[in-house]
Motif scaffolding. Structure first.
Motif, mmCIF file in Angstrom:
data_model
loop_
_atom_site.group_PDB
_atom_site.id
_atom_site.type_symbol
_atom_site.label_atom_id
_atom_site.label_comp_id
_atom_site.label_asym_id
_atom_site.label_seq_id
_atom_site.Cartn_x
_atom_site.Cartn_y
_atom_site.Cartn_z
ATOM 1 N N VAL A 55 0.843 -1.197 0.000
ATOM 2 C CA VAL A 55 0.000 0.000 0.000
ATOM 3 C C VAL A 55 0.877 1.246 0.000
ATOM 4 O O VAL A 55 0.608 2.210 -0.726
ATOM 5 N N HIS A 56 1.957 1.210 0.764
ATOM 6 C CA HIS A 56 2.907 2.327 0.771
ATOM 7 C C HIS A 56 3.465 2.546 -0.634
ATOM 8 O O HIS A 56 3.569 3.685 -1.105
ATOM 9 N N LEU A 57 3.810 1.461 -1.317
ATOM 10 C CA LEU A 57 4.327 1.562 -2.686
ATOM 11 C C LEU A 57 3.295 2.208 -3.603
ATOM 12 O O LEU A 57 3.637 3.084 -4.401
ATOM 13 N N ALA A 58 2.046 1.798 -3.495
ATOM 14 C CA ALA A 58 1.006 2.358 -4.364
ATOM 15 C C ALA A 58 0.895 3.868 -4.176
ATOM 16 O O ALA A 58 0.859 4.618 -5.154
ATOM 17 N N TYR A 59 0.867 4.320 -2.936
ATOM 18 C CA TYR A 59 0.805 5.772 -2.696
ATOM 19 C C TYR A 59 2.078 6.455 -3.181
ATOM 20 O O TYR A 59 2.035 7.544 -3.757
ATOM 21 N N ARG A 60 3.220 5.836 -2.961
ATOM 22 C CA ARG A 60 4.503 6.414 -3.366
ATOM 23 C C ARG A 60 4.569 6.605 -4.877
ATOM 24 O O ARG A 60 5.130 7.572 -5.381
ATOM 25 N N MET A 61 3.968 5.670 -5.615
ATOM 26 C CA MET A 61 3.995 5.742 -7.074
ATOM 27 C C MET A 61 3.210 6.934 -7.611
ATOM 28 O O MET A 61 3.366 7.305 -8.768
ATOM 29 N N LEU A 62 2.394 7.549 -6.770
ATOM 30 C CA LEU A 62 1.595 8.705 -7.185
ATOM 31 C C LEU A 62 2.270 10.029 -6.845
ATOM 32 O O LEU A 62 1.650 11.081 -6.931
ATOM 33 N N ASP A 63 3.544 9.991 -6.468
ATOM 34 C CA ASP A 63 4.273 11.193 -6.065
ATOM 35 C C ASP A 63 4.940 11.929 -7.225
ATOM 36 O O ASP A 63 5.969 12.579 -7.046
ATOM 37 N N GLY A 64 4.396 11.843 -8.422
ATOM 38 C CA GLY A 64 4.912 12.623 -9.547
ATOM 39 C C GLY A 64 6.050 11.983 -10.308
ATOM 40 O O GLY A 64 6.804 12.677 -10.998
ATOM 41 N N TYR A 65 6.192 10.676 -10.238
ATOM 42 C CA TYR A 65 7.258 9.996 -10.979
ATOM 43 C C TYR A 65 6.849 9.815 -12.435
ATOM 44 O O TYR A 65 5.719 9.453 -12.729
ATOM 45 N N HIS A 66 7.791 10.045 -13.327
ATOM 46 C CA HIS A 66 7.572 9.766 -14.741
ATOM 47 C C HIS A 66 7.653 8.257 -14.962
ATOM 48 O O HIS A 66 6.822 7.666 -15.642
ATOM 49 N N THR A 67 8.687 7.644 -14.382
ATOM 50 C CA THR A 67 8.931 6.215 -14.562
ATOM 51 C C THR A 67 9.078 5.547 -13.200
ATOM 52 O O THR A 67 9.723 6.085 -12.310
ATOM 53 N N VAL A 68 8.496 4.362 -13.081
ATOM 54 C CA VAL A 68 8.677 3.530 -11.898
ATOM 55 C C VAL A 68 9.181 2.178 -12.367
ATOM 56 O O VAL A 68 8.603 1.567 -13.273
ATOM 57 N N LEU A 69 10.283 1.740 -11.764
ATOM 58 C CA LEU A 69 10.834 0.406 -12.006
ATOM 59 C C LEU A 69 10.606 -0.420 -10.749
ATOM 60 O O LEU A 69 11.125 -0.075 -9.683
ATOM 61 N N LEU A 70 9.830 -1.470 -10.865
ATOM 62 C CA LEU A 70 9.617 -2.385 -9.751
ATOM 63 C C LEU A 70 10.567 -3.557 -9.940
ATOM 64 O O LEU A 70 10.654 -4.121 -11.031
ATOM 65 N N VAL A 71 11.278 -3.927 -8.890
ATOM 66 C CA VAL A 71 12.238 -5.024 -8.956
ATOM 67 C C VAL A 71 11.740 -6.097 -8.001
ATOM 68 O O VAL A 71 11.581 -5.850 -6.799
ATOM 69 N N ASP A 72 11.472 -7.301 -8.541
ATOM 70 C CA ASP A 72 10.810 -8.321 -7.737
ATOM 71 C C ASP A 72 11.075 -9.702 -8.326
ATOM 72 O O ASP A 72 11.446 -9.830 -9.495
ATOM 73 N N ALA A 73 10.844 -10.728 -7.510
ATOM 74 C CA ALA A 73 10.810 -12.090 -8.030
ATOM 75 C C ALA A 73 9.563 -12.183 -8.902
ATOM 76 O O ALA A 73 8.515 -11.649 -8.552
ATOM 77 N N ALA A 74 9.678 -12.836 -10.047
ATOM 78 C CA ALA A 74 8.548 -12.920 -10.980
ATOM 79 C C ALA A 74 8.542 -14.287 -11.649
ATOM 80 O O ALA A 74 9.338 -14.538 -12.548
ATOM 81 N N ALA A 75 7.658 -15.155 -11.194
ATOM 82 C CA ALA A 75 7.540 -16.488 -11.771
ATOM 83 C C ALA A 75 6.840 -16.384 -13.118
ATOM 84 O O ALA A 75 5.681 -15.982 -13.196
#
Length: 187
Positions: A55-75
């Motif tokens: 939830v913190h990430l979701a709100y953070r992503m709305l802070d005026g970023y042009h690009t967001v790179l999420l780094v995660d395990a992805a099956a």
């Protein structure tokens, strides 16, 4: 004469490491952004360890970023340690499997699906571009430390991220090659 590029603020980019370090390879994103912190990054690029705070990430992503790179395990069905680059910019590609919100079990696609609701409620806007740098996990059972193929993929992911954001190459470390300080003993 129009304003020159020096008068414009830098484009904001957020690089967020996502994952649970207590579930083996799910800690990939957290380790990758930790390692990324050893590199010089361009102005306007911010690196954060989000961990399991979806939830913190979701709100953070709305802070005026042009690009967001999420780094995660992805099956994705590949060999463990395979690094993927996924474009999740289109909201239609970000549909959660369930609608229940659990702050400690939100996958990146759940976070992305939540953005429309949050942006409508706050008046903020989604990032223009959302990318996921994912790594195929080998082991997601309880325990700390990355499996050998996923640990080996961290450097590849960091190099990919540096290429995406135009970051500087690493400077040699007196400490030698990167090692994980995590204990591999299960909890």
């Amino acid at each position: 004469m129009s304003a020159n590029a020096a008068d414009k603020p830098p484009v904001k980019t957020l690089i967020a490491g996502v994952g649970n370090i207590f579930l083996g390879d799910d800690g990939f994103g957290v380790e990758a952004v930790r390692r990324l912190g050893e590199h010089a990054l361009p102005e306007g690029v911010e690196v954060v360890d989000i961990g399991v705070r979806g939830v913190h990430l979701a709100y953070r992503m709305l802070d005026g970023y042009h690009t967001v790179l999420l780094v995660d395990a992805a099956a994705r069905g590949g060999e463990p340690g395979t690094v993927h680059l996924l474009d999740a910019t289109d909201p239609a590609t970000a549909r959660p499997q369930t609608t229940a919100l659990d702050g400690h079990h939100m996958t990146p696609d759940t976070v992305l699906a939540l953005l429309d609701t949050l942006s409508a409620g706050t008046g903020a806007r989604r990032p223009d571009r959302v990318l996921i740098v994912g790594c195929e996990p080998a082991e997601l059972a309880e325990g700390m430390g990355l499996s050998a193929p996923v640990a080996a993929a961290v450097d590849e992911a960091v190099a990919l991220i540096l290429q995406l954001v135009g970051g500087a190459e690493p400077t040699p470390s007196a400490a030698g090659p990167h090692t994980s300080e995590r204990n591999s003993t299960p909890c």
